[in-house]
Scaffold this motif. Structure first.
Motif, PDB file in Angstrom:
ATOM      1  N   ARG A  70      17.313   0.818  -3.051  1.00 18.43           N
ATOM      2  CA  ARG A  70      16.978   1.879  -2.097  1.00 18.43           C
ATOM      3  C   ARG A  70      15.539   2.370  -2.250  1.00 18.43           C
ATOM      4  O   ARG A  70      14.898   2.740  -1.275  1.00 18.43           O
ATOM      5  CB  ARG A  70      17.929   3.065  -2.276  1.00 18.43           C
ATOM      6  CG  ARG A  70      19.322   2.787  -1.760  1.00 18.43           C
ATOM      7  CD  ARG A  70      20.247   3.959  -1.908  1.00 18.43           C
ATOM      8  NE  ARG A  70      19.787   5.063  -1.093  1.00 18.43           N
ATOM      9  CZ  ARG A  70      20.006   6.331  -1.391  1.00 18.43           C
ATOM     10  NH1 ARG A  70      20.681   6.663  -2.461  1.00 18.43           N
ATOM     11  NH2 ARG A  70      19.560   7.291  -0.606  1.00 18.43           N
ATOM     12  N   PHE A  71      15.044   2.376  -3.495  1.00 11.98           N
ATOM     13  CA  PHE A  71      13.723   2.950  -3.733  1.00 11.98           C
ATOM     14  C   PHE A  71      12.695   1.910  -4.189  1.00 11.98           C
ATOM     15  O   PHE A  71      11.675   2.263  -4.759  1.00 11.98           O
ATOM     16  CB  PHE A  71      13.824   4.082  -4.757  1.00 11.98           C
ATOM     17  CG  PHE A  71      14.660   5.224  -4.262  1.00 11.98           C
ATOM     18  CD1 PHE A  71      14.182   6.070  -3.284  1.00 11.98           C
ATOM     19  CD2 PHE A  71      15.941   5.429  -4.746  1.00 11.98           C
ATOM     20  CE1 PHE A  71      14.946   7.111  -2.805  1.00 11.98           C
ATOM     21  CE2 PHE A  71      16.719   6.460  -4.274  1.00 11.98           C
ATOM     22  CZ  PHE A  71      16.222   7.307  -3.307  1.00 11.98           C
ATOM     23  N   ALA A  72      12.953   0.642  -3.921  1.00 15.23           N
ATOM     24  CA  ALA A  72      12.048  -0.429  -4.350  1.00 15.23           C
ATOM     25  C   ALA A  72      10.660  -0.294  -3.747  1.00 15.23           C
ATOM     26  O   ALA A  72       9.664  -0.631  -4.376  1.00 15.23           O
ATOM     27  CB  ALA A  72      12.639  -1.793  -4.001  1.00 15.23           C
ATOM     28  N   ASN A  73      10.562   0.203  -2.539  1.00 14.98           N
ATOM     29  CA  ASN A  73       9.280   0.301  -1.839  1.00 14.98           C
ATOM     30  C   ASN A  73       8.607   1.659  -2.012  1.00 14.98           C
ATOM     31  O   ASN A  73       7.595   1.931  -1.371  1.00 14.98           O
ATOM     32  CB  ASN A  73       9.478   0.029  -0.348  1.00 14.98           C
ATOM     33  CG  ASN A  73       9.910  -1.386  -0.108  1.00 14.98           C
ATOM     34  OD1 ASN A  73       9.585  -2.282  -0.855  1.00 14.98           O
ATOM     35  ND2 ASN A  73      10.687  -1.589   0.940  1.00 14.98           N
ATOM     36  N   GLU A  74       9.143   2.499  -2.874  1.00 10.82           N
ATOM     37  CA  GLU A  74       8.621   3.851  -3.024  1.00 10.82           C
ATOM     38  C   GLU A  74       7.136   3.861  -3.383  1.00 10.82           C
ATOM     39  O   GLU A  74       6.340   4.566  -2.769  1.00 10.82           O
ATOM     40  CB  GLU A  74       9.425   4.602  -4.087  1.00 10.82           C
ATOM     41  CG  GLU A  74       8.978   6.033  -4.271  1.00 10.82           C
ATOM     42  CD  GLU A  74       9.833   6.771  -5.284  1.00 10.82           C
ATOM     43  OE1 GLU A  74       9.713   7.999  -5.331  1.00 10.82           O
ATOM     44  OE2 GLU A  74      10.612   6.126  -6.017  1.00 10.82           O
ATOM     45  N   LYS A  75       6.732   3.050  -4.377  1.00 10.93           N
ATOM     46  CA  LYS A  75       5.325   3.040  -4.797  1.00 10.93           C
ATOM     47  C   LYS A  75       4.428   2.552  -3.658  1.00 10.93           C
ATOM     48  O   LYS A  75       3.404   3.171  -3.373  1.00 10.93           O
ATOM     49  CB  LYS A  75       5.149   2.145  -6.022  1.00 10.93           C
ATOM     50  CG  LYS A  75       3.713   2.112  -6.524  1.00 10.93           C
ATOM     51  CD  LYS A  75       3.530   1.107  -7.635  1.00 10.93           C
ATOM     52  CE  LYS A  75       2.125   0.993  -8.115  1.00 10.93           C
ATOM     53  NZ  LYS A  75       1.094   0.874  -7.122  1.00 10.93           N
ATOM     54  N   LEU A  76       4.836   1.474  -3.005  1.00 13.77           N
ATOM     55  CA  LEU A  76       4.037   0.929  -1.907  1.00 13.77           C
ATOM     56  C   LEU A  76       3.885   1.969  -0.792  1.00 13.77           C
ATOM     57  O   LEU A  76       2.785   2.217  -0.296  1.00 13.77           O
ATOM     58  CB  LEU A  76       4.681  -0.338  -1.354  1.00 13.77           C
ATOM     59  CG  LEU A  76       4.050  -0.901  -0.075  1.00 13.77           C
ATOM     60  CD1 LEU A  76       2.625  -1.334  -0.329  1.00 13.77           C
ATOM     61  CD2 LEU A  76       4.882  -2.044   0.462  1.00 13.77           C
ATOM     62  N   LEU A  77       4.978   2.568  -0.407  1.00 15.58           N
ATOM     63  CA  LEU A  77       4.916   3.544   0.683  1.00 15.58           C
ATOM     64  C   LEU A  77       4.103   4.775   0.285  1.00 15.58           C
ATOM     65  O   LEU A  77       3.373   5.332   1.111  1.00 15.58           O
ATOM     66  CB  LEU A  77       6.323   3.928   1.127  1.00 15.58           C
ATOM     67  CG  LEU A  77       7.099   2.777   1.775  1.00 15.58           C
ATOM     68  CD1 LEU A  77       8.538   3.182   2.025  1.00 15.58           C
ATOM     69  CD2 LEU A  77       6.422   2.330   3.056  1.00 15.58           C
ATOM     70  N   ASN A  78       4.203   5.171  -0.957  1.00 14.87           N
ATOM     71  CA  ASN A  78       3.395   6.299  -1.427  1.00 14.87           C
ATOM     72  C   ASN A  78       1.909   5.948  -1.370  1.00 14.87           C
ATOM     73  O   ASN A  78       1.076   6.789  -1.019  1.00 14.87           O
ATOM     74  CB  ASN A  78       3.810   6.681  -2.853  1.00 14.87           C
ATOM     75  CG  ASN A  78       3.278   8.029  -3.256  1.00 14.87           C
ATOM     76  OD1 ASN A  78       3.274   8.975  -2.471  1.00 14.87           O
ATOM     77  ND2 ASN A  78       2.832   8.124  -4.488  1.00 14.87           N
ATOM     78  N   ASP A  79       1.567   4.689  -1.689  1.00 17.48           N
ATOM     79  CA  ASP A  79       0.169   4.247  -1.595  1.00 17.48           C
ATOM     80  C   ASP A  79      -0.314   4.205  -0.146  1.00 17.48           C
ATOM     81  O   ASP A  79      -1.507   4.353   0.118  1.00 17.48           O
ATOM     82  CB  ASP A  79       0.003   2.855  -2.214  1.00 17.48           C
ATOM     83  CG  ASP A  79       0.120   2.866  -3.730  1.00 17.48           C
ATOM     84  OD1 ASP A  79       0.047   3.958  -4.328  1.00 17.48           O
ATOM     85  OD2 ASP A  79       0.293   1.778  -4.315  1.00 17.48           O
ATOM     86  N   LEU A  80       0.605   3.959   0.794  1.00 17.27           N
ATOM     87  CA  LEU A  80       0.227   3.870   2.208  1.00 17.27           C
ATOM     88  C   LEU A  80       0.028   5.241   2.874  1.00 17.27           C
ATOM     89  O   LEU A  80      -0.601   5.324   3.928  1.00 17.27           O
ATOM     90  CB  LEU A  80       1.288   3.088   2.991  1.00 17.27           C
ATOM     91  CG  LEU A  80       1.347   1.586   2.718  1.00 17.27           C
ATOM     92  CD1 LEU A  80       2.532   0.967   3.434  1.00 17.27           C
ATOM     93  CD2 LEU A  80       0.055   0.908   3.122  1.00 17.27           C
ATOM     94  N   LEU A  81       0.544   6.284   2.295  1.00 15.92           N
ATOM     95  CA  LEU A  81       0.440   7.613   2.916  1.00 15.92           C
ATOM     96  C   LEU A  81      -0.999   8.042   3.216  1.00 15.92           C
ATOM     97  O   LEU A  81      -1.260   8.568   4.305  1.00 15.92           O
ATOM     98  CB  LEU A  81       1.153   8.660   2.052  1.00 15.92           C
ATOM     99  CG  LEU A  81       2.676   8.539   2.021  1.00 15.92           C
ATOM    100  CD1 LEU A  81       3.266   9.587   1.084  1.00 15.92           C
ATOM    101  CD2 LEU A  81       3.271   8.646   3.405  1.00 15.92           C
TER     102      LEU A  81
END
Length: 178
Positions: A70-81
């Motif tokens: 569920r949270f595998a993309n958390e770091k990537l998405l946080n970097d994209l913000l």
């Protein structure tokens, strides 16, 4: 005449001793049986506890795996913000010249490529390289004087590799034989 012996006439002294020995042996076997039953009960309880522990571990592993998914993309998405924020700010600006808009888009693209690279994404831009059917998809062959046959002369769409696995092949046009 009476037999003053206390034993019955059919009973010999040896058979009385056998009975006593059999009784002692029976008691020993009963004690051994009770010991084995207690050991069996204890082992059964240990097996049940181990089985319950394995089931609990399986549930925890399943829960942890589900959380990781569920949270595998958390770091990537946080970097994209920050990129989202920059694009929103750029779109909110009224007016502005083409040069500054283009400059903003270029900075945004560089930031996206940096973040993608940090997450294992590599761009495939095969211009002037020989066609590699493993990483390139030739969509046309064109006349290209001065270029070796099979050389990529135009990149229509760049390809991408994620951690050494082809994500999307580059769409290219290649030089045809003269």
């Amino acid at each position: 005449m009476h037999n003053s012996d206390s034993h019955s006439p059919n009973e010999t002294p040896e058979s009385g001793e056998q009975t006593a020995a059999s009784g002692g042996e029976l008691e020993a076997l009963k004690a051994k049986l009770a010991e084995l039953e207690a050991s069996n009960k204890e082992l059964r309880e240990v097996v049940l506890r181990e089985k319950a522990e394995l089931e609990n571990q399986r549930r925890r592993l399943h829960r942890d795996l589900e959380q990781a998914r569920r949270f595998a993309n958390e770091k990537l998405l946080n970097d994209l913000l920050p990129i989202y924020d920059g694009l929103e700010r750029g779109l909110s600006v009224e007016g502005g010249d083409v040069i500054s808009v283009r400059e903003g888009m270029n900075l945004t693209l560089k930031e996206l490529l940096r973040i993608a690279g940090n997450n294992g994404l590599v761009q495939v831009d095969p211009l002037d390289q020989p066609l590699d059917p493993e990483r390139h998809h030739a969509v046309s062959m064109v006349e290209a004087p001065g270029k070796a046959p099979g050389t990529v002369v135009t990149v229509l769409q760049k390809g991408y590799v994620l951690n050494d696995r082809l994500l999307r092949p580059a769409l290219v046009a290649v030089a045809k034989d003269d």
